[in-house]
Enzyme design. Structure first.
Site, PDB file in Angstrom:
ATOM      1  N   LYS A 189       4.532  31.567  -2.422  1.00 54.06           N
ATOM      2  CA  LYS A 189       5.217  30.548  -1.628  1.00 54.06           C
ATOM      3  C   LYS A 189       6.557  31.079  -1.099  1.00 54.06           C
ATOM      4  CE  LYS A 189       5.283  26.413  -3.507  1.00 54.06           C
ATOM      5  NZ  LYS A 189       5.343  25.359  -4.541  1.00 54.06           N
ATOM      6  N   GLY A 194       3.199  17.760 -12.412  1.00 55.14           N
ATOM      7  CA  GLY A 194       2.372  17.459 -11.254  1.00 55.14           C
ATOM      8  C   GLY A 194       0.904  17.249 -11.569  1.00 55.14           C
ATOM      9  N   ARG A 195       0.298  18.162 -12.320  1.00 62.29           N
ATOM     10  CA  ARG A 195      -1.137  18.044 -12.595  1.00 62.29           C
ATOM     11  C   ARG A 195      -1.432  17.028 -13.692  1.00 62.29           C
ATOM     12  NH1 ARG A 195       1.009  22.679 -13.841  1.00 62.29           N
ATOM     13  NH2 ARG A 195       1.000  23.542 -15.953  1.00 62.29           N
ATOM     14  N   LYS A 220       6.802  15.742  -5.915  1.00 58.55           N
ATOM     15  CA  LYS A 220       7.751  15.588  -7.019  1.00 58.55           C
ATOM     16  C   LYS A 220       9.176  15.868  -6.561  1.00 58.55           C
ATOM     17  CE  LYS A 220       8.464  16.674 -11.886  1.00 58.55           C
ATOM     18  NZ  LYS A 220       7.891  17.252 -13.117  1.00 58.55           N
ATOM     19  N   GLU A 266      -4.103  26.390 -14.109  1.00 55.37           N
ATOM     20  CA  GLU A 266      -2.654  26.387 -13.883  1.00 55.37           C
ATOM     21  C   GLU A 266      -1.913  26.165 -15.196  1.00 55.37           C
ATOM     22  OE1 GLU A 266      -0.716  25.162 -10.009  1.00 55.37           O
ATOM     23  OE2 GLU A 266      -0.213  23.434 -11.266  1.00 55.37           O
ATOM     24  N   GLU A 271       4.093  22.130   2.635  1.00 54.64           N
ATOM     25  CA  GLU A 271       2.837  21.635   3.205  1.00 54.64           C
ATOM     26  C   GLU A 271       2.862  20.111   3.336  1.00 54.64           C
ATOM     27  OE1 GLU A 271       1.694  25.172   0.467  1.00 54.64           O
ATOM     28  OE2 GLU A 271       3.164  23.537   0.502  1.00 54.64           O
ATOM     29  N   HIS A 300     -30.186  25.022  -7.751  1.00 54.21           N
ATOM     30  CA  HIS A 300     -30.836  25.827  -6.725  1.00 54.21           C
ATOM     31  C   HIS A 300     -29.870  26.839  -6.119  1.00 54.21           C
ATOM     32  CE1 HIS A 300     -34.484  23.325  -6.799  1.00 54.21           C
ATOM     33  NE2 HIS A 300     -33.641  22.356  -7.087  1.00 54.21           N
TER      34      HIS A 300
END
Length: 506
Positions: free
Chosen positions: A478, A251-252, A192, A337, A198, A368
């Site tokens: 961060k 963003g999400r 964005k 978030e 990263e 399981h």
């Protein structure tokens, strides 16, 4: 009414009787009331919330709380493009990307989609030579959504093979590069702000890989997906390959914007358009359906009942379809978030529980592994099951019949339990679950499922009075990481200092 009145209503709801699921099913009309089939663009979807502890009494109380918290007004503000993200002073206009929202925002989204479509179709038609692969580099919302959609919808092949890379761990990027031929590969950089550490580090390494393997103009293979187009151009991407999206798209919630570029590359534009249509159908249902018939609101009501009244700290999601195995990961970010907050929208402390911890897995593997705790543990954990009637493979039908039988059996067993004189073999039962059963899994169905969960998350936030569209909680770590990277990693606690020394950092 007001938030203070809502607190009184919550207390009254907490004092209500708590009949068992078995008792609630003595009402012959329960299934009809709490199981709704929506006819959606991708086919019918059943939303069955009958095996939860919702009841007319519970719903009446939650409707009263929704009025106190002005849920309808907040929904209208969301769709209308008002600045409901008050801490950052902007709107949250992801529905406009699907054609639902403020007219000017919808028009802007359509124009940006047209720009993206032109580039997607140009690539497919060979304008950049033969392109077989795309390495999509992003993180968080810029990666989780594309990864889910591509994994779910391209099992039978894709127009372009997409490899989504998010982790700064070089093993992730290295694996993607090993799977691609640099001569037939493009790179999408999704950020964005176009400053995410990263993402930009991975992007530089991908460019170096191309350059080292004989690609003369690596930047000519890059597509930028960003709300900061000027930074992408400054970084070296030609403006014709910069696909912007609006600052008002979080963003999400950005999969519907140019962040969906890799999905369109994999599916073709027609498939991406169907994806948007499925989501828009849920938008319309959320806006138009009465509370009693609104599957989005019903799901959020159940979520709130279990966190606020029953004290449940987690919610589990199990996809009984291998194609949806990444859905729990996607929902973790969306829900935790968005609603993992400790203050209200006005900055005052949140005095109730916030979002539950979202977790899950894929059936039948999870049976399981973790279902022991669900059936016999001391925690009460609401469970969502997701399944698809039409299999995603051509193998013997026994595979799918066993899969679906296990899915439905787990919900039945959680509810019914089983008495035994041997405590180790006794199941308490009365454990809630909901089931979403799709006729088919296709772009429109997946779009509808994601939009359903977006609005479900929003309703919970509105009922609690928090802002689901900021995420300041991710910033402190961060900032400290950047401090360490710049050589300022001093003055920490003894444990952190020792770890930095052991790793040879600083």
């Amino acid at each position: 009414m007001s938030a203070s009145q809502a607190q009184t209503l919550w207390a009254e709801l907490e004092a209500q009787p708590r009949p068992s699921l078995e008792t609630l099913f003595e009402d012959a009309g329960r299934l009809e009331r709490y199981s709704t089939t929506l006819e959606l663009p991708g086919g019918p979807v059943i939303f069955d919330w009958s095996k939860t502890h919702l009841s007319s009494q519970v719903e009446q109380a939650l409707v009263a709380i929704s009025k106190a918290m002005d849920l309808a007004g907040r929904r209208d503000a969301l769709i209308g493009g008002e600045k409901i993200n008050n801490t950052e002073g902007r709107a949250a206009e992801h529905t406009a990307q699907r054609g639902i929202g403020k007219e000017t925002s919808v028009e802007e989204a359509e124009a940006l989609h047209a720009r993206m479509r032109m580039l997607v179709e140009a690539i497919h038609e060979g304008a950049f030579g033969e392109i077989k692969s795309l390495i999509h580099i992003g993180i968080g919302g810029s990666a989780l959504g594309p990864a889910l959609a591509i994994d779910a919808l391209t099992r039978d092949g894709a127009k372009v093979a997409v490899h989504v890379v998010s982790n700064i761990d070089g093993c992730a990027l290295e694996a993607a590069m090993k799977a691609c031929d640099p001569e037939t590969t493009m790179i999408a950089v999704a950020s964005k702000t176009f400053t995410t550490t990263e993402t930009m580090t991975n992007a530089q390494s991908a460019l170096s890989w191309m350059r080292e393997n004989g690609v003369s103009d690596p930047y000519g293979r890059v597509v930028a997906l960003t709300a900061s187009p000027e930074k992408a151009v400054e970084w070296g991407v030609d403006e014709t390959r910069v696909l912007p999206f609006s600052e008002s798209v979080g963003g999400r919630y950005s999969l519907w914007s140019s962040i969906g570029f890799p999905v369109a590359m994999a599916l073709g534009w027609e498939g991406f358009a169907e994806f948007l249509d499925g989501a828009a159908a849920i938008d319309r249902h959320f806006i138009d359906a009465d509370l009693a018939e609104n599957v989005v609101v019903r799901a959020a009501f159940a979520d709130l009942y279990y966190t606020q009244v029953r004290g449940c700290e987690t919610r589990a999601v199990f996809a009984y379809d291998e194609r949806l195995k990444l859905l729990p990961d996607y929902l973790q970010q969306l829900e935790m978030e968005s609603n993992g907050k400790r203050v209200l929208a006005d900055g005052t402390p949140l005095t109730r529980a916030s979002a539950p911890i979202t977790w899950g897995g894929v059936g039948t593997d999870a049976q399981h592994a973790v279902f022991q705790l669900l059936h016999q543990g001391t925690h009460l954990i609401p469970v969502d099951f997701l399944a698809v009637i039409t299999p995603g493979h051509d193998l013997d039908g026994a595979h799918h019949e066993i899969l679906l039988s296990n899915c439905f059996a787990q919900g039945a067993a959680l509810m019914a339990g089983k008495a035994s004189d041997d405590g180790a073999r006794a199941y308490p039962g009365d454990r809630p679950s909901a089931t979403i059963l799709c006729e088919d899994l296709n772009p429109a169905t997946l779009g509808a499922l994601i939009a359903f969960h977006e609005h479900r998350t929003f309703v919970s936030s509105a009922m609690l009075g928090i802002n689901p569209f900021d995420q300041f909680g991710v910033e402190l770590g961060k900032a400290i990481a950047k401090q360490i990277e710049s050589g300022g990693g001093k003055g920490f606690d003894p444990s952190t200092e020792a770890l930095l020394k052991a790793a040879g950092i600083g």
